[in-house]
Design a protein around this motif. Structure first.
Motif, PDB file in Angstrom:
ATOM      1  N   THR A  52      20.696  13.137 -16.220  1.00 12.04           N
ATOM      2  CA  THR A  52      19.387  13.190 -14.921  1.00 12.04           C
ATOM      3  C   THR A  52      20.856  13.580 -13.821  1.00 12.04           C
ATOM      4  OG1 THR A  52      17.908  13.784 -16.285  1.00 12.04           O
ATOM      5  CG2 THR A  52      17.679  13.597 -13.769  1.00 12.04           C
ATOM      6  N   THR A  53      20.803  13.616 -13.301  1.00  7.25           N
ATOM      7  CA  THR A  53      21.617  13.364 -11.716  1.00  7.25           C
ATOM      8  C   THR A  53      20.970  13.190 -10.197  1.00  7.25           C
ATOM      9  OG1 THR A  53      23.808  14.428 -12.306  1.00  7.25           O
ATOM     10  CG2 THR A  53      23.945  13.704 -10.405  1.00  7.25           C
ATOM     11  N   ALA A  54      21.061  12.087  -9.918  1.00  7.12           N
ATOM     12  CA  ALA A  54      20.010  12.014  -8.707  1.00  7.12           C
ATOM     13  C   ALA A  54      20.628  12.287  -7.404  1.00  7.12           C
ATOM     14  CB  ALA A  54      20.031  10.912  -8.325  1.00  7.12           C
ATOM     15  N   LEU A  55      20.506  13.755  -7.034  1.00  7.76           N
ATOM     16  CA  LEU A  55      21.039  14.039  -5.788  1.00  7.76           C
ATOM     17  C   LEU A  55      20.820  13.666  -4.383  1.00  7.76           C
ATOM     18  CD1 LEU A  55      19.738  18.097  -7.285  1.00  7.76           C
ATOM     19  CD2 LEU A  55      21.920  16.433  -7.415  1.00  7.76           C
ATOM     20  N   ALA A  56      19.624  13.213  -4.047  1.00  8.48           N
ATOM     21  CA  ALA A  56      19.382  13.384  -2.770  1.00  8.48           C
ATOM     22  C   ALA A  56      18.205  11.606  -2.612  1.00  8.48           C
ATOM     23  CB  ALA A  56      19.356  14.264  -1.983  1.00  8.48           C
ATOM     24  N   HIS A  57      17.386  10.943  -1.647  1.00  6.65           N
ATOM     25  CA  HIS A  57      16.804  10.823  -1.264  1.00  6.65           C
ATOM     26  C   HIS A  57      16.014  11.174   0.320  1.00  6.65           C
ATOM     27  CE1 HIS A  57      14.127   7.374  -0.284  1.00  6.65           C
ATOM     28  NE2 HIS A  57      14.226   7.377  -0.368  1.00  6.65           N
ATOM     29  N   TYR A  58      14.869  11.656   0.549  1.00  3.16           N
ATOM     30  CA  TYR A  58      14.636  12.011   1.443  1.00  3.16           C
ATOM     31  C   TYR A  58      13.601  11.183   2.144  1.00  3.16           C
ATOM     32  CZ  TYR A  58      16.979  16.334  -0.482  1.00  3.16           C
ATOM     33  OH  TYR A  58      18.953  16.522  -0.407  1.00  3.16           O
ATOM     34  N   PRO A  59      13.591  10.040   2.961  1.00  2.51           N
ATOM     35  CA  PRO A  59      13.168   9.162   3.176  1.00  2.51           C
ATOM     36  C   PRO A  59      11.807   9.515   4.216  1.00  2.51           C
ATOM     37  CG  PRO A  59      14.697   8.512   4.510  1.00  2.51           C
ATOM     38  CD  PRO A  59      15.174   9.639   3.523  1.00  2.51           C
ATOM     39  N   GLU A  60      12.228  10.498   4.487  1.00  4.04           N
ATOM     40  CA  GLU A  60      10.869  11.022   5.921  1.00  4.04           C
ATOM     41  C   GLU A  60      10.463  12.099   5.243  1.00  4.04           C
ATOM     42  OE1 GLU A  60      14.472  13.865   5.560  1.00  4.04           O
ATOM     43  OE2 GLU A  60      14.559  12.125   5.570  1.00  4.04           O
ATOM     44  N   ASP A  61      10.571  12.744   4.013  1.00  2.40           N
ATOM     45  CA  ASP A  61       9.172  13.525   3.639  1.00  2.40           C
ATOM     46  C   ASP A  61       8.056  13.149   3.758  1.00  2.40           C
ATOM     47  OD1 ASP A  61       8.840  15.898   2.794  1.00  2.40           O
ATOM     48  OD2 ASP A  61       9.733  15.750   0.779  1.00  2.40           O
ATOM     49  N   ALA A  62       7.214  13.103   4.046  1.00  2.00           N
ATOM     50  CA  ALA A  62       5.870  12.136   3.935  1.00  2.00           C
ATOM     51  C   ALA A  62       4.724  12.878   3.749  1.00  2.00           C
ATOM     52  CB  ALA A  62       5.191  10.725   4.702  1.00  2.00           C
ATOM     53  N   ILE A  63       3.896  13.128   2.437  1.00  2.00           N
ATOM     54  CA  ILE A  63       2.312  13.315   2.271  1.00  2.00           C
ATOM     55  C   ILE A  63       1.139  12.103   2.977  1.00  2.00           C
ATOM     56  CG2 ILE A  63       1.195  14.515   1.025  1.00  2.00           C
ATOM     57  CD1 ILE A  63       3.748  15.368  -0.337  1.00  2.00           C
ATOM     58  N   ALA A  64       0.441  13.135   3.580  1.00  2.77           N
ATOM     59  CA  ALA A  64      -0.786  11.809   3.787  1.00  2.77           C
ATOM     60  C   ALA A  64      -1.204  11.054   2.062  1.00  2.77           C
ATOM     61  CB  ALA A  64      -1.997  12.213   4.541  1.00  2.77           C
ATOM     62  N   GLY A  65      -1.157  10.288   2.147  1.00  2.00           N
ATOM     63  CA  GLY A  65      -2.057   8.976   0.994  1.00  2.00           C
ATOM     64  C   GLY A  65      -0.913   8.628  -0.357  1.00  2.00           C
ATOM     65  N   GLN A  66       0.358   9.390  -0.077  1.00  2.00           N
ATOM     66  CA  GLN A  66       1.150   9.328  -1.050  1.00  2.00           C
ATOM     67  C   GLN A  66       2.430   8.398  -0.740  1.00  2.00           C
ATOM     68  OE1 GLN A  66       2.925  13.115  -3.055  1.00  2.00           O
ATOM     69  NE2 GLN A  66       0.479  13.536  -3.620  1.00  2.00           N
ATOM     70  N   PRO A  67       3.180   7.112  -1.417  1.00  2.00           N
ATOM     71  CA  PRO A  67       4.316   7.200  -0.682  1.00  2.00           C
ATOM     72  C   PRO A  67       5.334   7.584  -0.011  1.00  2.00           C
ATOM     73  CG  PRO A  67       3.505   6.418  -3.555  1.00  2.00           C
ATOM     74  CD  PRO A  67       3.325   7.416  -2.994  1.00  2.00           C
ATOM     75  N   PRO A  68       5.991   7.113   1.018  1.00  2.00           N
ATOM     76  CA  PRO A  68       7.221   7.818   1.667  1.00  2.00           C
ATOM     77  C   PRO A  68       8.449   8.514   0.932  1.00  2.00           C
ATOM     78  CG  PRO A  68       7.026   5.823   2.179  1.00  2.00           C
ATOM     79  CD  PRO A  68       5.916   5.802   1.425  1.00  2.00           C
ATOM     80  N   GLY A  69       8.780   9.491   1.319  1.00  2.00           N
ATOM     81  CA  GLY A  69       9.838   9.701   0.800  1.00  2.00           C
ATOM     82  C   GLY A  69      10.187  10.784  -0.589  1.00  2.00           C
ATOM     83  N   VAL A  70      10.821  11.128  -0.955  1.00  5.21           N
ATOM     84  CA  VAL A  70      11.205  11.850  -1.734  1.00  5.21           C
ATOM     85  C   VAL A  70      12.574  11.876  -2.733  1.00  5.21           C
ATOM     86  CG1 VAL A  70      11.629  13.808  -1.516  1.00  5.21           C
ATOM     87  CG2 VAL A  70      10.464  14.288  -3.151  1.00  5.21           C
ATOM     88  N   LEU A  71      12.390  11.832  -3.939  1.00  5.04           N
ATOM     89  CA  LEU A  71      13.633  11.484  -4.778  1.00  5.04           C
ATOM     90  C   LEU A  71      14.519  12.766  -5.006  1.00  5.04           C
ATOM     91  CD1 LEU A  71      16.948   9.889  -5.394  1.00  5.04           C
ATOM     92  CD2 LEU A  71      15.319   9.746  -7.527  1.00  5.04           C
ATOM     93  N   ALA A  72      15.327  12.978  -5.354  1.00  5.52           N
ATOM     94  CA  ALA A  72      15.614  14.423  -5.958  1.00  5.52           C
ATOM     95  C   ALA A  72      16.884  14.541  -6.674  1.00  5.52           C
ATOM     96  CB  ALA A  72      16.365  15.976  -4.769  1.00  5.52           C
ATOM     97  N   ALA A  73      16.447  15.045  -8.687  1.00  5.43           N
ATOM     98  CA  ALA A  73      17.150  15.277  -8.632  1.00  5.43           C
ATOM     99  C   ALA A  73      17.051  16.213  -9.777  1.00  5.43           C
ATOM    100  CB  ALA A  73      16.298  13.905 -10.685  1.00  5.43           C
ATOM    101  N   VAL A  74      18.039  16.266 -11.024  1.00  5.21           N
ATOM    102  CA  VAL A  74      18.008  17.642 -11.756  1.00  5.21           C
ATOM    103  C   VAL A  74      18.959  17.313 -13.380  1.00  5.21           C
ATOM    104  CG1 VAL A  74      21.340  18.307 -10.754  1.00  5.21           C
ATOM    105  CG2 VAL A  74      19.321  19.814 -10.987  1.00  5.21           C
ATOM    106  N   GLN A  75      18.844  18.361 -13.538  1.00 10.00           N
ATOM    107  CA  GLN A  75      19.058  18.229 -15.082  1.00 10.00           C
ATOM    108  C   GLN A  75      19.713  19.886 -15.191  1.00 10.00           C
ATOM    109  OE1 GLN A  75      15.201  17.285 -17.286  1.00 10.00           O
ATOM    110  NE2 GLN A  75      16.367  15.017 -18.109  1.00 10.00           N
ATOM    111  N   VAL A  76      20.117  20.042 -16.116  1.00  8.87           N
ATOM    112  CA  VAL A  76      20.307  21.762 -16.515  1.00  8.87           C
ATOM    113  C   VAL A  76      19.606  22.667 -15.782  1.00  8.87           C
ATOM    114  CG1 VAL A  76      21.819  23.163 -18.112  1.00  8.87           C
ATOM    115  CG2 VAL A  76      22.371  20.761 -17.808  1.00  8.87           C
ATOM    116  N   ASP A  77      18.261  22.266 -16.910  1.00 12.11           N
ATOM    117  CA  ASP A  77      17.469  23.237 -16.847  1.00 12.11           C
ATOM    118  C   ASP A  77      15.659  22.516 -15.799  1.00 12.11           C
ATOM    119  OD1 ASP A  77      16.506  21.247 -18.389  1.00 12.11           O
ATOM    120  OD2 ASP A  77      15.447  22.725 -19.752  1.00 12.11           O
TER     121      ASP A  77
END
Length: 93
Positions: A52-77
């Motif tokens: 599993t490879t971590a691709l990017a972290h998007y700290p500006e991606d926010a949804i109310a009531g959830q921790p800020p940011g999202v980490l995108a990671a990928v596996q083959v499928d």
């Protein structure tokens, strides 16, 4: 360590390799050391995603009531989109 300090926390470890251990794998005995550490972590409730490879972290991606940011990671499928209260980057250097 996280599981001891915050016993109800969910912990996800992403490793880009097919075997756990990261840079330990470059040294004699590293495969056994990595496997032992992974088993100890799993025993403490850590979910481990290999290949599993971590691709990017998007700290500006926010949804109310959830921790800020999202980490995108990928596996083959699979594409992981992970929201976490805390993120630790261990690059193996």
């Amino acid at each position: 360590a996280v599981r001891r300090e915050r016993p109800h926390a969910s912990v996800l470890l992403l490793d880009e390799g097919a075997e756990p251990g990261g840079s330990w794998l470059a040294y004699p005995g590293g495969l056994a050391r990595g496997r032992a550490a992974a088993e100890e972590a799993r025993g403490a409730g850590v979910e481990i995603a290999l290949d599993t490879t971590a691709l990017a972290h998007y700290p500006e991606d926010a949804i109310a009531g959830q921790p800020p940011g999202v980490l995108a990671a990928v596996q083959v499928d699979r594409l992981w989109l992970v929201r976490a209260a805390a993120t630790i980057y261990a690059t193996g250097s």
